[in-house]
Write a protein that holds these residues in place. Structure first.
Motif, PDB file in Angstrom:
ATOM      1  N   CYS A  10      45.400  50.626  39.344  1.00 46.74           N
ATOM      2  CA  CYS A  10      44.231  49.790  39.623  1.00 46.74           C
ATOM      3  C   CYS A  10      44.663  48.513  40.308  1.00 46.74           C
ATOM      4  N   SER A  11      43.772  47.977  41.148  1.00 46.93           N
ATOM      5  CA  SER A  11      44.041  46.696  41.780  1.00 46.93           C
ATOM      6  C   SER A  11      43.770  45.587  40.769  1.00 46.93           C
ATOM      7  N   ASP A  12      44.109  44.366  41.140  1.00 47.44           N
ATOM      8  CA  ASP A  12      43.964  43.260  40.193  1.00 47.44           C
ATOM      9  C   ASP A  12      42.529  43.087  39.708  1.00 47.44           C
ATOM     10  N   LYS A  13      41.571  43.298  40.600  1.00 43.47           N
ATOM     11  CA  LYS A  13      40.187  42.981  40.214  1.00 43.47           C
ATOM     12  C   LYS A  13      39.132  43.787  40.952  1.00 43.47           C
ATOM     13  N   ASN A  14      39.541  44.817  41.710  1.00 44.50           N
ATOM     14  CA  ASN A  14      38.566  45.472  42.564  1.00 44.50           C
ATOM     15  C   ASN A  14      38.239  46.919  42.190  1.00 44.50           C
ATOM     16  N   PHE A  15      39.230  47.787  42.078  1.00 44.99           N
ATOM     17  CA  PHE A  15      38.949  49.204  41.918  1.00 44.99           C
ATOM     18  C   PHE A  15      40.135  49.898  41.267  1.00 44.99           C
ATOM     19  N   GLY A  29      34.914  51.761  41.279  1.00 43.76           N
ATOM     20  CA  GLY A  29      34.987  50.306  41.225  1.00 43.76           C
ATOM     21  C   GLY A  29      34.321  49.687  42.432  1.00 43.76           C
ATOM     22  N   THR A  30      34.762  48.501  42.815  1.00 39.02           N
ATOM     23  CA  THR A  30      34.206  47.829  43.984  1.00 39.02           C
ATOM     24  C   THR A  30      34.746  48.485  45.252  1.00 39.02           C
ATOM     25  N   ASN A  31      33.846  49.003  46.052  1.00 43.28           N
ATOM     26  CA  ASN A  31      34.230  49.725  47.266  1.00 43.28           C
ATOM     27  C   ASN A  31      34.484  48.728  48.392  1.00 43.28           C
ATOM     28  N   ASP A  53      29.335  48.720  44.658  1.00 45.28           N
ATOM     29  CA  ASP A  53      30.042  49.172  43.459  1.00 45.28           C
ATOM     30  C   ASP A  53      29.844  50.673  43.276  1.00 45.28           C
ATOM     31  N   ILE A  54      30.929  51.388  43.026  1.00 46.91           N
ATOM     32  CA  ILE A  54      30.894  52.819  42.753  1.00 46.91           C
ATOM     33  C   ILE A  54      31.171  53.013  41.276  1.00 46.91           C
ATOM     34  N   GLY A  70      47.148  48.403  46.256  1.00 41.35           N
ATOM     35  CA  GLY A  70      47.304  46.966  46.288  1.00 41.35           C
ATOM     36  C   GLY A  70      45.959  46.347  45.982  1.00 41.35           C
ATOM     37  N   GLU A  71      45.835  45.054  46.185  1.00 43.17           N
ATOM     38  CA  GLU A  71      44.563  44.391  45.901  1.00 43.17           C
ATOM     39  C   GLU A  71      43.438  44.972  46.747  1.00 43.17           C
TER      40      GLU A  71
END
Length: 234
Positions: A10-15, A29-31, A53-54, A70-71
Motif C-alpha cells: 500500500c502507498s502511504d495514504k492513497n491506495f 483506494g484513491t484512484n 475512490d474505488i 510508491g506514493e
C-alpha cells in the motif's frame, strides 16, 4: 485467494494492491490520476477527474508475479520476467535551473514495459529498481541526490531504467524493510528509520552499498516549497 507471502502493498495514504494465486493484480483506494484503472482513461482526461475512490477491488493486470507501489506509482514484475511501470514520481526539492513543471516530475499514464528478464522489482515514493536474472541492478526515477546511483545532472530524474551494478542480491529504496510485521499503519510523521533520498544494495558477496543524500563529497543548496534553503551532501 491471495498469495500468503508478499502479496499486499500500500502507498502511504492513497491506495493498496494485492496479488492472487492465479497472478491477478487488484487494487482499491484513491484512484489517484487513474492509477488503478490505467486502461480506462484517455491521455486528454484531466487528472482531477481520475481521483475517484474505488471501494471494491478492481482488476489491474494479469499474469503478475510480484508488484510494489510508491506514493503515486506501481511497478509490476510479470510471469514472463518483464517489468511494467506507471504513475508518477515527484520532486519536492527545488534545486536545478530547470525549476519548472516539466522537470518537477516524471509521469506515465498507462503501464509501460521498461525491462525484460528480471526476477525482482521494487518502488519507493520517488524511484524504482529492478534486478535481472543475471544479477544486474537497474534504477529509474528521482536522482536529485544521486540516489539512483548516477551523477546528478540538470535533469533531476533518470527517466529510463539504467544499469547501475553487477552481482546484486537485493535492493531497498528509502527504507530497508518489506513484509512488515506491524499490525497497524504507523503515523506518517514517524520517519526515524526512513531515508527518502537514499537507496541501499546488498551484493552477492554480502557487501552493503548505499547512494544518495549525505553520502558523498559534493555539496548543493536545496529548498522545499515554503521552507528555508539547506545545504546537503550527495
Amino acid at each position: 485467494m491471495c498469495i500468503r507471502d508478499r502479496s499486499l502493498d500500500c502507498s502511504d495514504k492513497n491506495f493498496c494492491i494485492y496479488l492472487t494465486t492465479d497472478g491477478k493484480l487488484y487494487g482499491m483506494g484513491t484512484n489517484i490520476q487513474g492509477i488503478l484503472t490505467p486502461n480506462v482513461y484517455s491521455d486528454t482526461d484531466e487528472f482531477l477527474e481520475k481521483n475517484n475512490d474505488i471501494t471494491l477491488p478492481v482488476l489491474i493486470m494479469e499474469n503478475v508475479s510480484y508488484a510494489r507501489v510508491g506514493e503515486k506509482s506501481i511497478v509490476v514484475l510479470k510471469t514472463d520476467g518483464s517489468v511494467w511501470w506507471w504513475g508518477q514520481y515527484m520532486n519536492d526539492y527545488k534545486n536545478s535551473k530547470f525549476n519548472n513543471e516539466e522537470h518537477s516530475f516524471m509521469y506515465c499514464a498507462r503501464p509501460e514495459k521498461i525491462l525484460e528478464n528480471c526476477i525482482y522489482v521494487t518502488s519507493g515514493n520517488y524511484m524504482g529498481a529492478a534486478i535481472t536474472d543475471s544479477g544486474d541492478l537497474y534504477t529509474w526515477g528521482l536522482n536529485v541526490f544521486g540516489q539512483c546511483g548516477f551523477p546528478v545532472t540538470s535533469d533531476d530524474f533518470v527517466r529510463k531504467p539504467q544499469k547501475v551494478l553487477d552481482n546484486v542480491h537485493m535492493v531497498w529504496l528509502e527504507k530497508i524493510e518489506f513484509s512488515s510485521l506491524d499490525e497497524y499503519l504507523m503515523p506518517s510523521s514517524n520517519f526515524a528509520s526512513t531515508y527518502p533520498f537514499n537507496s541501499f544494495v546488498q551484493l552477492d558477496n554480502g557487501d552493503i552499498l548505499a547512494a544518495g543524500r549525505d553520502l558523498g563529497e559534493n555539496k548543493k543548496t536545496v529548498s522545499l516549497e515554503n521552507s528555508p534553503s539547506m545545504k546537503a551532501m550527495y
